[in-house]
Design a protein around this motif. Sequence first.
Motif, PDB file in Angstrom:
ATOM      1  N   SER A 185       0.772  -1.304   0.078  1.00  0.00           N
ATOM      2  CA  SER A 185      -0.128   0.073  -0.043  1.00  0.00           C
ATOM      3  C   SER A 185       0.892   1.174  -0.010  1.00  0.00           C
ATOM      4  O   SER A 185       1.920   1.509   0.746  1.00  0.00           O
ATOM      5  N   HIS A 186       0.839   2.235  -0.736  1.00  0.00           N
ATOM      6  CA  HIS A 186       1.257   3.601  -0.680  1.00  0.00           C
ATOM      7  C   HIS A 186       0.235   4.438  -1.429  1.00  0.00           C
ATOM      8  O   HIS A 186      -0.590   4.247  -2.178  1.00  0.00           O
ATOM      9  N   GLU A 187       0.629   5.731  -1.294  1.00  0.00           N
ATOM     10  CA  GLU A 187       0.058   6.881  -2.049  1.00  0.00           C
ATOM     11  C   GLU A 187       0.012   6.711  -3.544  1.00  0.00           C
ATOM     12  O   GLU A 187       1.136   6.117  -4.015  1.00  0.00           O
ATOM     13  N   GLY A 188      -0.762   7.255  -4.223  1.00  0.00           N
ATOM     14  CA  GLY A 188      -0.752   7.343  -5.394  1.00  0.00           C
ATOM     15  C   GLY A 188      -1.780   6.403  -6.125  1.00  0.00           C
ATOM     16  O   GLY A 188      -2.648   5.793  -5.647  1.00  0.00           O
ATOM     17  N   GLU A 189      -1.577   6.228  -7.492  1.00  0.00           N
ATOM     18  CA  GLU A 189      -2.425   5.429  -8.306  1.00  0.00           C
ATOM     19  C   GLU A 189      -1.230   4.712  -9.180  1.00  0.00           C
ATOM     20  O   GLU A 189      -0.331   4.946  -9.513  1.00  0.00           O
ATOM     21  N   GLU A 190      -2.111   3.487  -9.977  1.00  0.00           N
ATOM     22  CA  GLU A 190      -1.361   2.487 -10.718  1.00  0.00           C
ATOM     23  C   GLU A 190      -2.395   2.426 -11.854  1.00  0.00           C
ATOM     24  O   GLU A 190      -3.534   2.233 -11.652  1.00  0.00           O
ATOM     25  N   PHE A 191      -1.755   2.270 -13.138  1.00  0.00           N
ATOM     26  CA  PHE A 191      -2.691   1.905 -14.444  1.00  0.00           C
ATOM     27  C   PHE A 191      -2.044   0.816 -14.890  1.00  0.00           C
ATOM     28  O   PHE A 191      -0.608   0.993 -15.245  1.00  0.00           O
ATOM     29  N   ILE A 192      -2.489  -0.407 -15.159  1.00  0.00           N
ATOM     30  CA  ILE A 192      -1.852  -1.522 -15.770  1.00  0.00           C
ATOM     31  C   ILE A 192      -2.616  -2.002 -17.046  1.00  0.00           C
ATOM     32  O   ILE A 192      -3.879  -2.080 -17.100  1.00  0.00           O
ATOM     33  N   VAL A 193      -1.925  -2.531 -18.268  1.00  0.00           N
ATOM     34  CA  VAL A 193      -2.632  -3.131 -19.183  1.00  0.00           C
ATOM     35  C   VAL A 193      -2.007  -4.478 -19.346  1.00  0.00           C
ATOM     36  O   VAL A 193      -0.461  -4.523 -19.354  1.00  0.00           O
ATOM     37  N   VAL A 194      -2.614  -5.531 -19.193  1.00  0.00           N
ATOM     38  CA  VAL A 194      -1.923  -7.002 -19.754  1.00  0.00           C
ATOM     39  C   VAL A 194      -1.525  -7.058 -21.192  1.00  0.00           C
ATOM     40  O   VAL A 194      -2.364  -6.853 -22.154  1.00  0.00           O
ATOM     41  N   HIS A 195      -0.301  -7.250 -21.379  1.00  0.00           N
ATOM     42  CA  HIS A 195       0.172  -7.511 -22.767  1.00  0.00           C
ATOM     43  C   HIS A 195       0.172  -8.962 -23.066  1.00  0.00           C
ATOM     44  O   HIS A 195      -0.314  -9.111 -24.214  1.00  0.00           O
ATOM     45  N   SER A 196       0.694  -9.923 -22.312  1.00  0.00           N
ATOM     46  CA  SER A 196       0.541 -11.467 -22.429  1.00  0.00           C
ATOM     47  C   SER A 196       0.358 -12.110 -21.177  1.00  0.00           C
ATOM     48  O   SER A 196       0.710 -11.511 -20.034  1.00  0.00           O
ATOM     49  N   GLY A 197      -0.219 -13.247 -21.038  1.00  0.00           N
ATOM     50  CA  GLY A 197      -0.228 -14.085 -19.957  1.00  0.00           C
ATOM     51  C   GLY A 197      -1.412 -13.894 -19.179  1.00  0.00           C
ATOM     52  O   GLY A 197      -2.462 -13.188 -19.597  1.00  0.00           O
ATOM     53  N   LYS A 198      -1.671 -14.293 -18.093  1.00  0.00           N
ATOM     54  CA  LYS A 198      -2.564 -14.137 -17.042  1.00  0.00           C
ATOM     55  C   LYS A 198      -2.118 -13.368 -15.905  1.00  0.00           C
ATOM     56  O   LYS A 198      -1.096 -13.798 -15.341  1.00  0.00           O
ATOM     57  N   VAL A 199      -2.674 -12.452 -15.313  1.00  0.00           N
ATOM     58  CA  VAL A 199      -2.416 -11.707 -14.131  1.00  0.00           C
ATOM     59  C   VAL A 199      -3.303 -11.777 -13.080  1.00  0.00           C
ATOM     60  O   VAL A 199      -4.413 -11.679 -13.340  1.00  0.00           O
ATOM     61  N   ARG A 200      -2.910 -12.040 -12.049  1.00  0.00           N
ATOM     62  CA  ARG A 200      -3.786 -11.975 -10.907  1.00  0.00           C
ATOM     63  C   ARG A 200      -3.714 -10.594 -10.034  1.00  0.00           C
ATOM     64  O   ARG A 200      -2.630 -10.469  -9.794  1.00  0.00           O
ATOM     65  N   LEU A 201      -4.851  -9.981  -9.762  1.00  0.00           N
ATOM     66  CA  LEU A 201      -4.818  -8.943  -9.094  1.00  0.00           C
ATOM     67  C   LEU A 201      -5.767  -9.067  -7.799  1.00  0.00           C
ATOM     68  O   LEU A 201      -6.600  -9.387  -7.747  1.00  0.00           O
ATOM     69  N   ILE A 202      -4.921  -8.873  -6.752  1.00  0.00           N
ATOM     70  CA  ILE A 202      -5.606  -8.664  -5.364  1.00  0.00           C
ATOM     71  C   ILE A 202      -5.526  -7.172  -4.947  1.00  0.00           C
ATOM     72  O   ILE A 202      -4.688  -6.666  -4.885  1.00  0.00           O
ATOM     73  N   TYR A 203      -6.991  -6.953  -4.749  1.00  0.00           N
ATOM     74  CA  TYR A 203      -7.270  -5.481  -4.262  1.00  0.00           C
ATOM     75  C   TYR A 203      -8.145  -5.376  -3.258  1.00  0.00           C
ATOM     76  O   TYR A 203      -9.311  -5.920  -3.346  1.00  0.00           O
ATOM     77  N   GLY A 204      -7.706  -4.995  -1.963  1.00  0.00           N
ATOM     78  CA  GLY A 204      -8.255  -5.282  -0.921  1.00  0.00           C
ATOM     79  C   GLY A 204      -8.779  -6.491  -0.540  1.00  0.00           C
ATOM     80  O   GLY A 204      -7.867  -7.527  -0.646  1.00  0.00           O
ATOM     81  N   ALA A 205     -10.102  -7.008  -0.526  1.00  0.00           N
ATOM     82  CA  ALA A 205     -10.509  -8.239  -0.324  1.00  0.00           C
ATOM     83  C   ALA A 205     -10.812  -8.902  -1.685  1.00  0.00           C
ATOM     84  O   ALA A 205     -11.346 -10.050  -1.801  1.00  0.00           O
ATOM     85  N   GLU A 206     -10.789  -8.224  -2.661  1.00  0.00           N
ATOM     86  CA  GLU A 206     -11.227  -8.670  -4.112  1.00  0.00           C
ATOM     87  C   GLU A 206      -9.988  -9.289  -4.979  1.00  0.00           C
ATOM     88  O   GLU A 206      -8.827  -8.936  -4.820  1.00  0.00           O
ATOM     89  N   GLU A 207     -10.296 -10.623  -5.569  1.00  0.00           N
ATOM     90  CA  GLU A 207      -9.428 -10.908  -6.545  1.00  0.00           C
ATOM     91  C   GLU A 207      -9.726 -10.989  -7.944  1.00  0.00           C
ATOM     92  O   GLU A 207     -10.932 -11.765  -7.927  1.00  0.00           O
TER      93      GLU A 207
END
Length: 185
Positions: free
Chosen positions: A127-149
């Motif tokens: 956790s840190h101040e700020g924002e993130e923007f991500i685009v998946v280029h290849s493969g599969k990515v797991r995002l855990i955000y708070g209690a959501e996956e």
Amino acid sequence: MSTVGKRIRSYREKQKLSIEDLASRTALDYEFIKAVEEDDMYPSLRPLVKLARALGVRLGTFMDDQVSSDPLIVRLAEREDELITHVDDAEPGMIFHSLGKGKTDRHMEPFFIEMLPESAKETALSSHEGEEFIVVHSGKVRLIYGAEESILEPGDSVYYNSVVPHNIASAGGKAEIYAVLYFPE
């Protein structure tokens, strides 16, 4: 000693700070900071963000080695491994390629990131101040955000407030993403 580690040491020494002083400012362990400076060990971006804030610099400052003029163009063939994070202080987990290196007046940190299969083992939230923007280029990515996956696939994107505890890693196999991180001053 890595370039990033050298730069951290240089900024620390310019401010006449000992490793103990920096450990106190960041709540990071003395041995960990020593390993970052000397052994090129990075478990994740989170401690590097803490070190940058404690030293009063942008995260990208640790990677910059030149001043550029606008526009900054980074050719695919010229991308270099800038930072490798490790899982369990051993196996490489992610390889970061800075896409903003050299633009010293930037406000965002753009990266192309190779997520190795080992990154899936990393489940610690950051956790840190700020924002993130991500685009998946290849493969599969797991995002855990708070209690959501969530599982993201090629072409999927996510934009989130990084103050919420989160983790992003490969969802099995190698994955590649483009990520833009914003850290407010």
